[in-house]
Design a protein around this motif. Structure first.
Motif, PDB file in Angstrom:
ATOM      1  N   UNK A  37      -2.991  24.346   8.311  1.00 41.01           N
ATOM      2  CA  UNK A  37      -2.889  23.119   9.203  1.00 41.01           C
ATOM      3  C   UNK A  37      -2.645  23.328  10.344  1.00 41.01           C
ATOM      4  N   UNK A  38      -2.870  22.252  11.299  1.00 42.58           N
ATOM      5  CA  UNK A  38      -2.781  22.335  12.697  1.00 42.58           C
ATOM      6  C   UNK A  38      -1.956  21.323  13.117  1.00 42.58           C
ATOM      7  N   UNK A  39      -0.983  21.558  14.103  1.00 44.38           N
ATOM      8  CA  UNK A  39       0.063  20.653  14.569  1.00 44.38           C
ATOM      9  C   UNK A  39      -0.332  20.618  16.126  1.00 44.38           C
ATOM     10  N   UNK A  40       0.059  19.520  16.802  1.00 43.33           N
ATOM     11  CA  UNK A  40      -0.204  19.422  18.031  1.00 43.33           C
ATOM     12  C   UNK A  40       1.353  18.887  18.697  1.00 43.33           C
ATOM     13  N   UNK A  41       1.517  19.645  20.038  1.00 40.93           N
ATOM     14  CA  UNK A  41       2.585  19.388  20.587  1.00 40.93           C
ATOM     15  C   UNK A  41       2.318  18.756  22.173  1.00 40.93           C
ATOM     16  N   UNK A  42       2.907  17.543  22.366  1.00 40.97           N
ATOM     17  CA  UNK A  42       2.579  17.039  23.542  1.00 40.97           C
ATOM     18  C   UNK A  42       4.246  16.648  24.428  1.00 40.97           C
ATOM     19  N   UNK A  43       3.908  17.204  25.780  1.00 36.93           N
ATOM     20  CA  UNK A  43       4.884  16.747  26.742  1.00 36.93           C
ATOM     21  C   UNK A  43       4.230  15.969  27.909  1.00 36.93           C
ATOM     22  N   UNK A  44       4.663  14.894  28.037  1.00 38.68           N
ATOM     23  CA  UNK A  44       4.155  13.939  28.979  1.00 38.68           C
ATOM     24  C   UNK A  44       2.480  13.874  28.800  1.00 38.68           C
ATOM     25  N   UNK A  45       1.664  14.274  29.880  1.00 36.79           N
ATOM     26  CA  UNK A  45       0.354  14.231  29.505  1.00 36.79           C
ATOM     27  C   UNK A  45      -0.253  15.653  29.298  1.00 36.79           C
ATOM     28  N   UNK A  46       0.490  16.559  28.885  1.00 32.77           N
ATOM     29  CA  UNK A  46       0.041  17.727  28.397  1.00 32.77           C
ATOM     30  C   UNK A  46       0.174  18.070  27.040  1.00 32.77           C
ATOM     31  N   UNK A  47      -1.103  18.370  26.335  1.00 29.45           N
ATOM     32  CA  UNK A  47      -0.892  18.694  24.820  1.00 29.45           C
ATOM     33  C   UNK A  47      -1.393  20.215  24.523  1.00 29.45           C
ATOM     34  N   UNK A  48      -0.872  20.677  23.464  1.00 28.54           N
ATOM     35  CA  UNK A  48      -1.249  22.001  22.779  1.00 28.54           C
ATOM     36  C   UNK A  48      -1.479  21.959  21.470  1.00 28.54           C
ATOM     37  N   UNK A  49      -2.170  22.814  20.773  1.00 34.42           N
ATOM     38  CA  UNK A  49      -2.406  22.655  19.334  1.00 34.42           C
ATOM     39  C   UNK A  49      -2.062  24.087  18.874  1.00 34.42           C
ATOM     40  N   UNK A  50      -1.600  24.403  17.780  1.00 34.93           N
ATOM     41  CA  UNK A  50      -1.433  25.537  17.011  1.00 34.93           C
ATOM     42  C   UNK A  50      -2.046  25.539  15.679  1.00 34.93           C
ATOM     43  N   UNK A  51      -2.451  26.728  15.216  1.00 37.33           N
ATOM     44  CA  UNK A  51      -3.115  26.647  13.755  1.00 37.33           C
ATOM     45  C   UNK A  51      -1.962  27.207  12.926  1.00 37.33           C
ATOM     46  N   UNK A  52      -1.562  26.688  11.892  1.00 38.59           N
ATOM     47  CA  UNK A  52      -0.275  27.415  11.225  1.00 38.59           C
ATOM     48  C   UNK A  52      -1.174  27.697   9.700  1.00 38.59           C
ATOM     49  N   UNK A  53      -1.053  28.923   9.447  1.00 36.93           N
ATOM     50  CA  UNK A  53      -1.752  29.489   8.438  1.00 36.93           C
ATOM     51  C   UNK A  53      -0.761  29.833   7.226  1.00 36.93           C
ATOM     52  N   UNK A  54      -1.401  29.867   5.916  1.00 35.59           N
ATOM     53  CA  UNK A  54      -0.780  30.162   4.635  1.00 35.59           C
ATOM     54  C   UNK A  54      -0.063  31.517   4.828  1.00 35.59           C
ATOM     55  N   UNK A  55       0.977  31.806   5.458  1.00 36.87           N
ATOM     56  CA  UNK A  55       1.608  32.988   5.270  1.00 36.87           C
ATOM     57  C   UNK A  55       3.094  33.134   5.797  1.00 36.87           C
ATOM     58  N   UNK A  95       3.059  30.258  19.316  1.00 39.14           N
ATOM     59  CA  UNK A  95       3.182  29.788  20.742  1.00 39.14           C
ATOM     60  C   UNK A  95       2.422  28.516  20.733  1.00 39.14           C
ATOM     61  N   UNK A  96       2.738  27.815  21.520  1.00 38.21           N
ATOM     62  CA  UNK A  96       2.185  26.501  21.658  1.00 38.21           C
ATOM     63  C   UNK A  96       1.823  26.294  23.193  1.00 38.21           C
ATOM     64  N   UNK A 117       6.706  16.016  21.741  1.00 46.32           N
ATOM     65  CA  UNK A 117       6.165  15.265  20.480  1.00 46.32           C
ATOM     66  C   UNK A 117       5.722  16.058  19.796  1.00 46.32           C
ATOM     67  N   UNK A 118       6.029  16.274  18.412  1.00 46.30           N
ATOM     68  CA  UNK A 118       5.059  17.002  17.465  1.00 46.30           C
ATOM     69  C   UNK A 118       4.594  16.233  16.353  1.00 46.30           C
ATOM     70  N   UNK A 119       3.204  16.580  16.088  1.00 44.15           N
ATOM     71  CA  UNK A 119       2.610  15.896  15.005  1.00 44.15           C
ATOM     72  C   UNK A 119       1.624  16.770  14.405  1.00 44.15           C
ATOM     73  N   UNK A 120       1.270  16.341  13.065  1.00 51.02           N
ATOM     74  CA  UNK A 120       0.287  17.248  12.227  1.00 51.02           C
ATOM     75  C   UNK A 120      -0.929  16.613  12.398  1.00 51.02           C
TER      76      UNK A 120
END
Length: 437
Positions: free
Chosen positions: A92-110, A116-117, A131-134
């Motif tokens: 799965x991939x999650x997204x983290x947002x702080x104000x106008x800055x957005x990061x993504x991270x891929x979570x693997x089946x492990x 790290x974001x 803010x966190x979302x999938x």
């Protein structure tokens, strides 16, 4: 490195899930583990039920869901963010947002690990919302996050948040801080009536708000928002027998309902001490002013009678709420105060406020005394720096209280405030003509 211990109830599970060190953080950095269970809210779409698993983790089930994690920083600085968790049965991939800055991270089946974001710069002091979302996941994938990891190499940077579930703090922390006004009463006067008014500004009345007007040493009286469709006027008196279970109260210590107004329900209550409670379902509105009157009067037989009335000020009305007889009590009014609290943990991220005005007390001789000074205080959630989104004070002719919403206009506890006099608005009440049944 600052190490935050998880709650007693979940520490074994979380220790197993999230004990992996964050190798992306500098060896010289301070690191904080922000438990999602005590610092996270379902911010979009709005939710009215718990979003956490029994082990304190947050499970993502819908790509449209957004969860907001909050923590307070004491000054500007640079922060590295990471998410501690795992995904099973897929990726799965999650997204983290702080104000106008957005990061993504891929979570693997492990096994569980810290993902790290990215790094942000905060202006501080003040609250940071992450803010966190999938954004994507395989159909069978199950995502569980337990902590937001924050680190910084900036000296003297500190974070405040709900650190553990000790004392059921995840629950109390998500409810938010309660704040109070303790009124300065005239000395050497036997007081029998307390009068005050509340105006809740528009859009400052979310579900879970209790605006308490007339508090006294043995109980409280105010109004609340119970749901989208129901509001209540609430008046309660504690039993002299201390317990959270009303069934344990001996018959000789029971608070008795001696009268109640039309449409009022009255019954025992518990879980915060026990005693007698009454409420009137009433559609009070933000933007209007309501008045509250409470009488405290010994009956001469070792008991004290507590009676409260409520009304819309513009309508010049008084409605009886209830009258209670408290045994083993022989006293007049003491401890006059007001407070603001949120009793719904899922709405602890929504701001609420009210204006508290025109406070008066009347002595046994029928003389009114105006109350213009109050001490601002807070509960353990505020004093323990679990939540810092609280404020109170005075503005012209009224006091105010404000809490929740993660705002930054914090006010120091235990300050004394004074409002301008409203002598021209002294209550004119025909006590003999008040409804009593």
């Amino acid at each position: 490195m600052a190490t935050i211990k998880p709650s007693e109830s979940t520490k074994i599970i979380l220790a197993t899930l999230f004990a992996i060190p964050w190798i992306a953080a500098s060896a010289l950095a301070d690191e904080w583990s922000v438990p999602l269970a005590g610092n996270t809210f379902h911010s979009s779409p709005a939710a009215t039920s718990s979003v956490f698993q029994r082990n304190g983790t947050l499970r993502f089930t819908d790509a449209n869901e957004v969860y907001s994690v909050y923590f307070y920083v004491n000054r500007p600085g640079n922060l590295k963010l990471g998410a501690a968790g795992r995904v099973t049965k897929g990726n799965a991939t999650i997204e983290a947002r702080v104000d106008e800055t957005t990061f993504t991270a891929t979570l693997r089946d492990d096994p569980a690990r810290v993902y790290p974001l990215g790094e942000i710069k905060v202006d501080g002091p003040g609250y940071v919302e992450v803010q966190l979302k999938c954004t994507a996941r395989e159909d069978s994938a199950k995502i569980e996050l337990g902590e937001l990891r924050v680190s910084s190499s900036d000296q003297d940077l500190k974070l405040d948040f709900v650190k553990s579930n000790d004392g059921n703090m995840f629950y109390w922390g998500r409810r938010g801080p309660s704040v109070h006004l303790s009124y300065r009463l005239p000395k050497d006067a036997e007081l029998t009536y307390a009068y005050s008014e509340i105006t809740v500004p528009k859009d400052q009345d979310p579900i879970g708000s209790y605006f308490m007007a007339n508090g006294f040493s043995e109980g409280y009286f105010g109004f609340q928002v119970n749901s989208e469709t129901q509001r209540r006027v609430l008046f309660s008196v504690w039993s002299p027998f201390r317990t959270d279970n009303p069934k344990e109260i001996p018959e000789s210590d029971r608070v008795l309902t001696t009268a109640k107004g039309e449409g009022v329900s009255a019954q025992d209550f518990g879980n915060e001490g026990s005693g007698g409670q009454s409420y009137l379902v009433y559609p009070w509105k933000a933007g209007s002013t309501y008045r509250f009157l409470t009488e405290v009067k010994p009956d001469g037989n070792g008991n004290t009678q507590y009676t409260s009335w409520f009304g819309d000020k513009d309508k010049d009305e008084w409605r009886l709420i209830a009258s209670f007889r408290r045994p083993k009590t022989d006293k007049h009014l003491t401890g006059f105060h007001s407070f603001l609290e949120n009793f719904a943990p899922d709405t602890g991220h929504i701001e609420r406020s009210a204006n508290y005005a025109n406070q008066w007390v009347c002595d046994v001789e029928g003389r009114w005394h105006e109350i213009t000074r109050a001490k601002f205080t807070g509960d353990n959630t505020a004093r323990g720096r679990h939540r810092l989104d609280f404020a109170g004070g005075s503005e012209q002719q009224h006091f105010f209280l404000r809490n929740c919403g993660f705002f930054n206009a914090n006010v120091k506890l235990d300050e004394i405030f004074e409002r301008a006099s409203t002598a021209s608005q002294q209550p004119i009440i025909d006590f003999a003509g008040l409804p009593r049944s």
